[in-house]
Design a protein around this motif. Structure first.
Motif, mmCIF file in Angstrom:
data_model
loop_
_atom_site.group_PDB
_atom_site.id
_atom_site.type_symbol
_atom_site.label_atom_id
_atom_site.label_comp_id
_atom_site.label_asym_id
_atom_site.label_seq_id
_atom_site.Cartn_x
_atom_site.Cartn_y
_atom_site.Cartn_z
ATOM 1 N N ALA A 23 1.352 -1.384 0.007
ATOM 2 C CA ALA A 23 -0.396 -0.214 0.092
ATOM 3 C C ALA A 23 0.700 1.140 0.056
ATOM 4 N N LEU A 26 2.706 2.012 -3.010
ATOM 5 C CA LEU A 26 1.930 2.507 -4.692
ATOM 6 C C LEU A 26 1.194 3.630 -4.919
ATOM 7 N N GLU A 27 1.705 4.096 -3.334
ATOM 8 C CA GLU A 27 0.870 5.365 -3.055
ATOM 9 C C GLU A 27 2.191 6.214 -3.104
ATOM 10 N N ARG A 28 2.963 5.888 -2.904
ATOM 11 C CA ARG A 28 4.859 6.593 -2.981
ATOM 12 C C ARG A 28 5.648 6.574 -4.681
ATOM 13 N N GLY A 30 3.575 4.035 -7.475
ATOM 14 C CA GLY A 30 3.088 2.929 -8.728
ATOM 15 C C GLY A 30 3.244 1.835 -8.887
ATOM 16 N N THR A 106 -7.500 6.443 -1.023
ATOM 17 C CA THR A 106 -6.523 5.340 -1.194
ATOM 18 C C THR A 106 -5.400 5.202 -1.961
ATOM 19 N N PHE A 107 -4.187 4.214 -2.623
ATOM 20 C CA PHE A 107 -4.670 3.900 -3.931
ATOM 21 C C PHE A 107 -4.943 3.716 -4.383
ATOM 22 N N LEU A 111 -4.767 4.074 -9.120
ATOM 23 C CA LEU A 111 -4.353 3.350 -9.201
ATOM 24 C C LEU A 111 -5.189 2.568 -10.489
#
Length: 201
Positions: A23, A26-28, A30, A106-107, A111
């Motif tokens: 998580a 993915l946020e930072r 990708g 959220t991510f 995404l």
């Protein structure tokens, strides 16, 4: 050398750490820029251990996507149930907007709208992707079946329309921050008004 075995509690803790690391990444970073090396570094486990849990980073990301997707969808259903059986288009629309906002925090939404999910799906077995799509379509159909107001409507057509509304987030800069929330609300309200209309397909 035989693979290390873990107790049920150890497996749960390692999986939780991997999911937290996924998580964060993915946020930072990708999907493209995240590596298995980065995931195991953040989770504090050897690289070999990763592959005892997931065959690839995409498999981990997809599992996390399903978890968040199901959690947000369940919140949507709970909100609808609280509105009662006589729910109208406005309550339905407000529940959808709430779901969009949760996803946007959220991510999950980036995404879906920035191509990351497509990259993940390309690396997964086709049967796994098909299973998820069938489950997703089935949950929409079940929702429609539970609401008498939506009897006879095509759930797949409206599911596609609502995905289109979610794509607003891809064009947030062009729409403009000042009017983005109002524009999204107008779009979702319009879709839901049509959805609950007796003349809609």
């Amino acid at each position: 050398m035989a693979p290390k075995s873990f107790s049920g509690q150890e497996r749960t803790l390692i999986d939780q750490r991997l999911r937290a690391a996924a998580a964060e990444c993915l946020e930072r970073y990708g999907v493209r820029k995240t590596t298995v090396d980065e995931l195991v570094r953040r989770a504090g486990i050897p690289k070999g251990t990763f592959y005892l849990f997931y065959p690839s980073k995409e498999a981990l990301f997809f599992s996390l996507f399903i978890e968040y997707h199901n959690r947000i969808h369940q919140g949507f259903l709970v909100r609808l149930s609280q509105a009662g059986e006589q729910i109208g288009w406005r309550e339905f629309a407000d529940a959808l907007l709430s779901m969009c906002q949760v996803a946007a925090d959220t991510f999950l939404l980036p995404l879906m709208t920035e191509g990351g999910l497509e990259l993940i799906l390309r690396k997964l077995p086709p049967e796994l992707v098909a299973e998820h799509q069938q489950t997703d379509d089935g949950s929409v159909e079940l929702l429609f079946a539970q609401l008498p107001q939506l009897a006879g409507k095509d759930p797949k057509a409206y599911s596609a329309a609502l995905r289109g509304a979610a794509m607003f987030y891809m064009h947030r800069p062009e729409i403009g921050e000042e009017h983005f929330d109002d524009a999204l609300k107008i779009t979702v309200y319009g879709i839901c008004r049509e959805l609950f209309s007796e003349d809609s397909p």
